[in-house]
Design a protein around this motif. Sequence first.
Motif, PDB file in Angstrom:
ATOM      1  N   PRO A   1     105.723  55.954-103.052  1.00  0.00           N
ATOM      2  CA  PRO A   1     104.471  55.250-102.724  1.00  0.00           C
ATOM      3  C   PRO A   1     103.257  56.160-102.949  1.00  0.00           C
ATOM      4  N   ILE A   2     102.202  55.581-103.527  1.00  0.00           N
ATOM      5  CA  ILE A   2     100.950  56.298-103.763  1.00  0.00           C
ATOM      6  C   ILE A   2      99.806  55.483-103.160  1.00  0.00           C
ATOM      7  N   MET A   3      99.013  56.131-102.299  1.00  0.00           N
ATOM      8  CA  MET A   3      97.828  55.493-101.727  1.00  0.00           C
ATOM      9  C   MET A   3      96.589  56.267-102.167  1.00  0.00           C
ATOM     10  N   PHE A   4      95.576  55.544-102.613  1.00  0.00           N
ATOM     11  CA  PHE A   4      94.323  56.173-103.005  1.00  0.00           C
ATOM     12  C   PHE A   4      93.312  56.086-101.863  1.00  0.00           C
ATOM     13  N   LEU A   5      92.607  57.198-101.616  1.00  0.00           N
ATOM     14  CA  LEU A   5      91.491  57.248-100.677  1.00  0.00           C
ATOM     15  C   LEU A   5      90.233  57.485-101.497  1.00  0.00           C
TER      16      LEU A   5
END
Length: 224
Positions: free
Chosen positions: A75-79
Motif C-alpha cells: 500500500p502507498i499513501m500520498f501526503l
Amino acid sequence: MATVLLIEDEPALGMIVKDSLAFRGFEVLYASNGVEGLDQFRRHQPDIVVADIMMPDMDGFTMAEHIRRDDPHIPIMFLTARSQTTDVVRGFELGGNDYLKKPFSLDELVVRINALLRTGATRAQATAILKIGRYQFDPAKQKLALEDEEITLSHRESELLRRLFQQRNQVLGRSEVLTELWGDDSFFNGRSLDVFITKLRRHLREDPKIQIINIRGRGYKLVL
C-alpha cells in the motif's frame, strides 16, 4: 507490529508524524527525500509507504513508480498540499492507494493506514500460490497446475475454488456463494453452481485425496 515507511521533507512535520505513529504502536522508518525513501524501502521491506509528493532529489510520484516495479502490492499513501484533480489522478495511476491532503488529522491518518494494511493483507492472500493436494493454484492468474500441466480456469471457477480452499474442511454456504458470484440464489443460478462444482471435481480428479462433498441443504465442503 506493522512497519510504516514515512517520507516527508519537512523535518518538523516528519518528526511529529513519526512520533505519533510510534506512540500508536507502529514501527516507523523515516526518510527526508525520495532517494533515501527508495533506499529504505529496498533495505527494510516495510508494510506500507506514506510519502509526500513534493520532495527534493526525487519526488513522491517518481519514487512510487520505482516501488511499484519492485512490489506491485504494498500500500502507498500520498501526503500533499496539492489537491488538483490531475495530481490526484496521476497519483492513483502510478499505483497510489490513498491520498491525504495537508493539513490532516493524525487520527485520520492512522485510520487510513490501518484500512490500507487490511486491504494489503487481503490482496496478498488473494495473490498467493495455494497448494491444494498435489495441485498448485494461482488465484490471481486463474491457473491450476499439476506438475507440467496447467489449465486456465474461468473467473467463476477460480473464485469458487478460492472460497472452497479458504474454508477447506468446513461447509461453504450455497446461498452465500450464489449471492456473491451469481448475484442471487435463484433456482437457475443454483443449477449453474452445480455445473461449476462438477467442473472443479473434474479439474482436480488426478488427486484422489481431494474431494468436494455436497452437504445437502447447506453447501459444499473441500476435503483434503
